[in-house]
Write an enzyme that holds these catalytic residues in place. Structure first.
Site, short mmCIF file in Angstrom:
data_model
loop_
_atom_site.label_atom_id
_atom_site.label_comp_id
_atom_site.label_asym_id
_atom_site.label_seq_id
_atom_site.Cartn_x
_atom_site.Cartn_y
_atom_site.Cartn_z
N ASP A 1 53.05 60.80 -15.81
CA ASP A 1 51.99 59.94 -15.30
C ASP A 1 52.53 58.51 -15.29
O ASP A 1 52.97 58.00 -16.33
CB ASP A 1 50.75 60.04 -16.20
N GLU B 1 47.42 59.16 -6.84
CA GLU B 1 45.97 59.24 -7.10
C GLU B 1 45.30 58.27 -6.13
O GLU B 1 45.47 57.05 -6.23
CB GLU B 1 45.63 58.85 -8.54
N HIS C 1 40.85 64.89 -15.51
CA HIS C 1 40.40 64.20 -16.73
C HIS C 1 39.36 63.12 -16.45
O HIS C 1 38.85 62.51 -17.40
CB HIS C 1 41.61 63.60 -17.43
N ASP C 2 39.06 62.84 -15.19
CA ASP C 2 38.09 61.80 -14.85
C ASP C 2 36.79 62.36 -14.27
O ASP C 2 35.88 61.59 -13.95
CB ASP C 2 38.69 60.84 -13.81
N ASP D 1 49.16 56.62 -10.91
CA ASP D 1 47.77 56.27 -11.22
C ASP D 1 47.24 55.21 -10.24
O ASP D 1 47.97 54.28 -9.88
CB ASP D 1 47.71 55.75 -12.66
#
Length: 534
Positions: free
Chosen positions: A99, A264, A325-326, A201
């Protein structure tokens, strides 16, 4: 198939490291835990793991506030542990995706500490500093995703700095060439170490409007939405110059051979497509989050798939995500029965699928009492019920205390259903969610039509969707998914002569059944048919 990049044919598995496996007894998952479970991932058929941030960090936003981009947080282990994980994964032909968090750092990062020291600091321009308006208010109306203004006043230097997320996460100034080179060197550091690519990200946030214009009001804002959505972030995100940055990231990755850049990007489809780059020189895969937000309704799902497939650039490769995870887990959004349908959809559509840890056993969001919540997004806006903690709870490995995740109380509570919803219980159960996932992953890995073949919509209505997957010289497949709890029927037109056998079904009792004409499905049922050559 050897000339097809691995990231097109692999199933990616997202690991949230805090919640995967604790080996040192502190209630927090670690790198040794991932190493200990690597055989499980190989058994499942996973081709690549994406690990959420493991860098040194004050953990204000659980690793997305990076204090050092070229080391490992001692909470998770050491660089030696990371190297061991790389080795163990690669020995099993599992790729490792890091990440990468380029939009912002921690306010404890040495770069920001120096930048904050004085307006004359050589690193002042590494971040986004602006004077207040004459009345002392922030430079513009840009908001923070985590609530409130995106501008934080720094009294000692008498300027504001911008933070798109938490105030402890100041945004880097990517218009500064030194910042660009420093971050590109971070990428090179990890690529030199042997990582197979990056999930980047908030890629669409990286560059901001040079004139710092106010964002316009959102005419469709509803009170139930986060305050951030009151404005349309047309000047604080998705600026044209971002694509030059993404192209440079891609160039660096391509220089190391068979690597991948996954972006992302939460944007409408047409905007998303721009992140592939004009000549497919941008991100290999901008994440497609359609399934995270769409109503679970057959016509809308079918239309979205077609819209996405139709919008893709000629060389653009699709991808699909059900949970992360969001966002709420798929089983919490559509229910346990339809989560099986979703698994079949994810693993039979054209494009690279990403599985969120625990979805393969049907894990669901866990209610976290306010006094136990830790996510800054939820804590900053408690009245909005926006905490991401419920989808980040510990992996449920066994019926042992704390679900076999840890010997001590974990950082977040475990789902109370863990004694019967866990890996150990499901591994040898022919009817379990895990068995279904494994069968689907293995089939996808083995069959060219499923891992890189074409997608052809066949029929959809208010209840079900049906489509084909084909590849030259390989078996073809027909997939039919009932997205309701009522029975449905597909009547083959006279011109169609689909024949075959059900090889995977959400209800295993249907497996082995021959199909020759009309297809009848019970509610919450999906089937994969291996077609017989005419």
């Amino acid at each position: 198939m050897s000339n097809i990049p691995w990231w097109k044919t692999s199933v990616i598995y997202q690991i949230y490291p805090r919640s995967f496996q604790d080996t040192n007894g502190d209630g927090i998952g670690d790198l040794r835990g991932i190493i200990d479970r690597i055989d499980y991932l190989q058994w499942l058929g996973i081709g690549a793991i994406w690990i959420s941030p493991i860098y040194p960090s004050p953990m204000v936003d659980f690793g997305y506030d990076v204090a050092d981009y070229t080391d490992i947080n001692t909470i998770f282990g050491s660089m030696a542990d990371f190297d061991e994980l790389l080795l163990q994964a690669h020995q099993r032909n599992i790729k490792v995706i890091m990440d990468f968090v380029p939009n912002h750092t921690s306010d404890c990062h040495p770069w920001f500490v120096e930048s904050r020291r004085a307006t004359s600091s050589p690193k002042r321009d590494w971040y986004i500093w602006k004077d207040a308006k004459p009345d002392g208010s922030p430079p513009n109306n840009w908001r923070s995703v985590f609530g409130g203004s995106g501008w934080e006043w720094d009294a000692p230097t008498r300027q504001f700095y911008f933070h798109a997320f938490h105030k402890a996460q100041p945004d880097l100034n990517w218009r500064n060439n030194d910042v660009q080179e420093a971050m590109f060197n971070v990428m090179r550091f990890w690529l030199d170490r042997g990582v197979d690519g990056f999930r980047v990200d908030v890629m669409w946030h990286i560059i901001k409007d040079e004139l710092f214009r106010d964002n316009p009001p959102n005419p469709e804002y509803k009170e139930s939405q986060p305050p951030y959505d009151q404005l349309l972030p047309v000047y604080s995100t998705d600026q044209p110059e971002v694509h030059d940055i993404v192209a440079q990231m891609r160039q660096i990755a391509d220089g190391y051979g068979d690597r991948v850049i996954i972006g992302e990007v939460y944007l409408p489809i047409q905007k998303l497509m721009e992140y592939y780059g004009p000549n497919n020189e941008g991100a290999h895969m901008p994440f497609n989050f359609l399934m995270l937000r769409l109503p679970w309704h057959a016509p809308e799902i079918a239309a979205a798939i077609d819209q996405y497939e139709g919008a893709l650039p000629t060389e653009g490769w699709p991808n699909w995500v059900l949970s992360n995870h969001d966002n709420p887990r798929i089983a919490s959004r559509v229910g346990e029965a339809q989560a099986r349908i979703a698994a079949m959809l994810l693993l039979t559509l054209r494009g690279t699928p990403t599985i969120y840890y625990g979805d393969e056993i049907g894990m669901r969001d866990v209610a976290i009492p306010l006094e136990e919540q830790q996510d800054p997004q939820g804590l900053n806006m408690p009245e909005k019920n926006l905490s991401r903690d419920p989808c980040r709870t510990p992996m449920q490995w066994s019926a042992d205390e704390y679900a076999g995740f840890s010997k001590v109380q974990p950082w977040l509570r475990v789902d109370k259903k863990y004694p019967r919803i866990n890996v150990q219980q499901q591994q040898n159960d022919a009817y379990s969610m895990l068995t279904l996932y494994r069968k689907l992953v293995q089939l996808r890995n083995d069959e060219p039509a499923l891992n890189h073949g074409t997608y052809t919509p066949v029929y959809s209505n208010d209840q079900f969707i049906a489509y084909r997957r084909d590849a030259p010289g390989a078996d073809s497949f027909f997939i039919m998914l009932n997205l309701t709890s009522r029975p449905c029927r597909y009547s083959q037109p006279p011109s169609d002569t689909l024949k075959g056998q059900v090889i995977i079904a959400t209800a295993p009792e249907a497996e082995g059944m021959d199909i020759e004409k009309d297809i009848y499905l019970n509610g919450d049922e999906g089937i994969v048919i291996r077609l017989t050559a005419p």
